[in-house]
Design a protein around this motif. Structure first.
Motif, mmCIF file in Angstrom:
data_model
loop_
_atom_site.group_PDB
_atom_site.id
_atom_site.type_symbol
_atom_site.label_atom_id
_atom_site.label_comp_id
_atom_site.label_asym_id
_atom_site.label_seq_id
_atom_site.Cartn_x
_atom_site.Cartn_y
_atom_site.Cartn_z
ATOM 1 N N GLU A 139 31.979 29.496 19.926
ATOM 2 C CA GLU A 139 30.589 29.262 19.551
ATOM 3 C C GLU A 139 30.504 28.795 18.097
ATOM 4 N N VAL A 140 30.974 27.594 17.868
ATOM 5 C CA VAL A 140 30.882 27.004 16.537
ATOM 6 C C VAL A 140 29.439 26.551 16.315
ATOM 7 N N PRO A 141 28.854 26.898 15.183
ATOM 8 C CA PRO A 141 27.442 26.533 14.952
ATOM 9 C C PRO A 141 27.270 25.026 14.808
ATOM 10 N N SER A 142 26.061 24.571 15.060
ATOM 11 C CA SER A 142 25.739 23.166 14.816
ATOM 12 C C SER A 142 25.727 22.922 13.312
ATOM 13 N N ALA A 143 25.690 21.664 12.925
ATOM 14 C CA ALA A 143 25.676 21.338 11.497
ATOM 15 C C ALA A 143 24.468 21.950 10.800
ATOM 16 N N THR A 144 23.315 21.897 11.461
ATOM 17 C CA THR A 144 22.097 22.459 10.871
ATOM 18 C C THR A 144 22.210 23.965 10.705
ATOM 19 N N GLN A 145 22.666 24.645 11.753
ATOM 20 C CA GLN A 145 22.846 26.096 11.685
ATOM 21 C C GLN A 145 23.866 26.461 10.603
ATOM 22 N N PHE A 146 24.945 25.707 10.552
ATOM 23 C CA PHE A 146 26.012 25.946 9.580
ATOM 24 C C PHE A 146 25.471 25.855 8.158
ATOM 25 N N ILE A 147 24.772 24.768 7.858
ATOM 26 C CA ILE A 147 24.251 24.547 6.505
ATOM 27 C C ILE A 147 23.230 25.615 6.137
ATOM 28 N N ARG A 148 22.341 25.936 7.096
ATOM 29 C CA ARG A 148 21.310 26.934 6.826
ATOM 30 C C ARG A 148 21.926 28.298 6.517
ATOM 31 N N LYS A 149 22.909 28.715 7.296
ATOM 32 C CA LYS A 149 23.527 30.028 7.085
ATOM 33 C C LYS A 149 24.327 30.059 5.789
ATOM 34 N N ARG A 150 25.072 28.985 5.527
ATOM 35 C CA ARG A 150 25.867 28.959 4.302
ATOM 36 C C ARG A 150 24.976 28.947 3.059
ATOM 37 N N LEU A 151 23.853 28.238 3.132
ATOM 38 C CA LEU A 151 22.910 28.240 2.012
ATOM 39 C C LEU A 151 22.363 29.632 1.748
ATOM 40 N N LEU A 152 22.034 30.348 2.802
ATOM 41 C CA LEU A 152 21.525 31.707 2.663
ATOM 42 C C LEU A 152 22.565 32.613 2.011
ATOM 43 N N ILE A 153 23.817 32.484 2.455
ATOM 44 C CA ILE A 153 24.890 33.309 1.885
ATOM 45 C C ILE A 153 25.085 32.988 0.413
ATOM 46 N N VAL A 154 25.057 31.703 0.071
ATOM 47 C CA VAL A 154 25.223 31.290 -1.330
ATOM 48 C C VAL A 154 24.106 31.872 -2.196
ATOM 49 N N VAL A 155 22.871 31.825 -1.716
ATOM 50 C CA VAL A 155 21.734 32.355 -2.476
ATOM 51 C C VAL A 155 21.871 33.863 -2.671
ATOM 52 N N LEU A 156 22.194 34.579 -1.592
ATOM 53 C CA LEU A 156 22.324 36.034 -1.688
ATOM 54 C C LEU A 156 23.472 36.435 -2.601
ATOM 55 N N ALA A 157 24.607 35.741 -2.475
ATOM 56 C CA ALA A 157 25.760 36.038 -3.326
ATOM 57 C C ALA A 157 25.439 35.747 -4.787
ATOM 58 N N SER A 158 24.696 34.669 -5.038
ATOM 59 C CA SER A 158 24.314 34.317 -6.408
ATOM 60 C C SER A 158 23.370 35.363 -6.994
ATOM 61 N N LEU A 159 22.430 35.835 -6.171
ATOM 62 C CA LEU A 159 21.520 36.884 -6.629
ATOM 63 C C LEU A 159 22.291 38.146 -6.990
ATOM 64 N N PHE A 160 23.272 38.492 -6.182
ATOM 65 C CA PHE A 160 24.073 39.686 -6.452
ATOM 66 C C PHE A 160 24.840 39.529 -7.763
ATOM 67 N N LEU A 161 25.486 38.377 -7.950
ATOM 68 C CA LEU A 161 26.221 38.141 -9.189
ATOM 69 C C LEU A 161 25.294 38.185 -10.393
ATOM 70 N N ASP A 162 24.120 37.597 -10.241
ATOM 71 C CA ASP A 162 23.163 37.578 -11.339
ATOM 72 C C ASP A 162 22.675 38.977 -11.670
ATOM 73 N N ALA A 163 22.504 39.802 -10.615
ATOM 74 C CA ALA A 163 22.051 41.174 -10.842
ATOM 75 C C ALA A 163 23.101 41.979 -11.612
ATOM 76 N N ILE A 164 24.371 41.724 -11.311
ATOM 77 C CA ILE A 164 25.443 42.445 -11.998
ATOM 78 C C ILE A 164 25.434 42.143 -13.485
ATOM 79 N N THR A 165 25.318 40.857 -13.819
ATOM 80 C CA THR A 165 25.400 40.461 -15.223
ATOM 81 C C THR A 165 24.082 40.596 -15.970
ATOM 82 N N SER A 166 22.995 40.825 -15.234
ATOM 83 C CA SER A 166 21.693 40.956 -15.888
ATOM 84 C C SER A 166 21.343 42.394 -16.224
ATOM 85 N N GLY A 167 22.144 43.329 -15.763
ATOM 86 C CA GLY A 167 21.880 44.732 -16.055
ATOM 87 C C GLY A 167 22.300 45.093 -17.463
#
Length: 395
Positions: free
Chosen positions: A136-164
């Protein structure tokens, strides 16, 4: 001066890709391939020197150094160990430098896990999670949407670490990075808990930039049609299956270096005429794999700006084979004399799983600060954040 060094860094990156591609498609003799690999080594060394001289962000410097040393290993393994060449190209009977062949050669060197090839490494995670191959390989749209979400969440986490609030640098002192027998009596429960939390946090702080870099690149490649989602599977394996140090490195971690390191190790041990099924072969291979990995991470430490006398990347990675050999010996004894069925790769009882998982946490809590703490002492979260744009204003 900075423009001059920047130009040299860019020229090294272009040279690495062009020379590696030409080597795969045109180099036929062993001597030519050795010569090309030597030049690639020189270009990588020059890149690290020039890039770390003009570029100020220490986090980016360390990550870039790691990526291009890994690229060097990947290209060298293809040229010298696997002997990949024009015969393996998608159009061996057509034009030598056809676009399809050039694209294949460029992407193969960067495809460090060799996804979709006959050299694909083991334990690449599927899109559905776990180690099993998922259809069940995702479609290109599903792939991009999920990867974008992961990138945003991971970036928020990194930013939270260094902003404390800034960490207590006393905890990251050279004395406290070592948790040896002489200091055990001085460690209280508060320090132990703090050490566990800091180790896990900094491990994420090291892992997430790698993931963000890979996922951003994968989004671009799929969006432009240069790659399909199937060629860019998830980076890290399942955390809950990481109940041994061997499984941490061989299953959970990204596996970018696996093919290169194991290929070189197999070549060296075979040249030494060590029997392939012997324990000596396995131990020698482990030592070679982690010694080369340790060298790469030591160079990454130096790129960050950690002084040579404080950089412990090589030392940390050379401790990993000892843990794996210990685990293998313990497993053999435990399942031979105490529990005669199953095995570490079989189904563990709940209490066995918990103990094994705690062992991994304890092991890295004791040893990871040896490698991590110097990087904390020599970086500044306001200047060396991985994120190019801060999401939460730093206070």
């Amino acid at each position: 001066m900075i423009d001059h060094l920047l130009s040299i860094s860019a020229a090294c990156i272009i040279g690495l890709n062009v020379l590696s591609t030409l080597g795969l498609l045109t180099a036929r003799t062993k001597f030519t391939r050795i010569l090309i690999s030597t030049i690639l080594l020189g270009l990588t060394s020059v890149f690290q020197y020039t890039f770390t001289t003009w570029y100020q962000n220490r986090m980016h410097r360390g990550l870039a150094a790691s990526i291009f040393w890994a690229y060097l290993l990947s290209s060298t393994e293809l040229l010298l160990i696997s002997d990949v060449g024009f015969k393996d190209a998608p159009e061996p009977s057509n034009g030598l430098l056809s676009w399809r062949n050039i694209k294949w050669a460029i992407f193969l060197s960067w495809n460090m896990r060799r996804v979709g090839t006959k050299w694909e490494v083991k334990n690449i995670p599927s899109f559905s999670g776990g180690r099993t191959k998922s259809k069940e390989v995702p479609s290109a749209t599903q792939f991009i949407r999920k990867r974008l979400l992961i990138v945003v969440l991971a970036s928020l986490f990194l930013d939270a670490i260094t902003s404390g609030p800034p960490p207590d640098m006393e905890m990251f002192s050279e004395e406290k990075q070592y948790l040896n027998f002489a200091r055990l009596s001085q460690v209280d429960l508060e320090e132990l808990i703090t050490r566990v939390i800091l180790t896990m946090t900094i491990t994420l702080n090291a892992a997430l930039p790698i993931m963000i870099t890979y996922y951003v690149a994968s989004i671009i490649l799929v969006a432009t049609g240069l790659n399909t989602p199937a060629e860019l599977p998830p980076l890290y394996g399942p955390l809950l299956e990481c109940y041994s140090v061997r499984r941490f490195w061989g299953l959970l971690w990204h596996q970018w270096l696996r093919r290169s390191l194991t290929g070189i190790a197999a070549s060296v041990t075979t040249s030494l005429s060590i029997p392939r099924q012997s324990n000596l072969y396995r131990v020698t291979s482990l030592l070679i794999v982690f010694a080369i990995s340790g060298c790469i991470h030591q160079l990454s430490d130096l790129a960050i700006g950690i002084p040579q006398f404080e950089a412990n990347g090589f030392y940390f990675f050379m401790l990993q084979p000892l843990a794996i050999v210990f685990e293998d010996a313990f497993e053999s004894l435990y399942f031979r004399y105490f529990r005669r069925e199953g095995g570490i790769y079989g189904r563990l009882r709940t209490w066995e799983y918990v103990i094994c998982f705690l062992w991994v946490v304890l092991y890295f809590t004791v040893l990871a600060p040896i490698w991590f703490w110097p990087a904390v002492r020599h970086t500044d979260p306001t200047r060396d954040s991985f994120l190019l744009v801060r999401i939460v204003p730093f206070k």
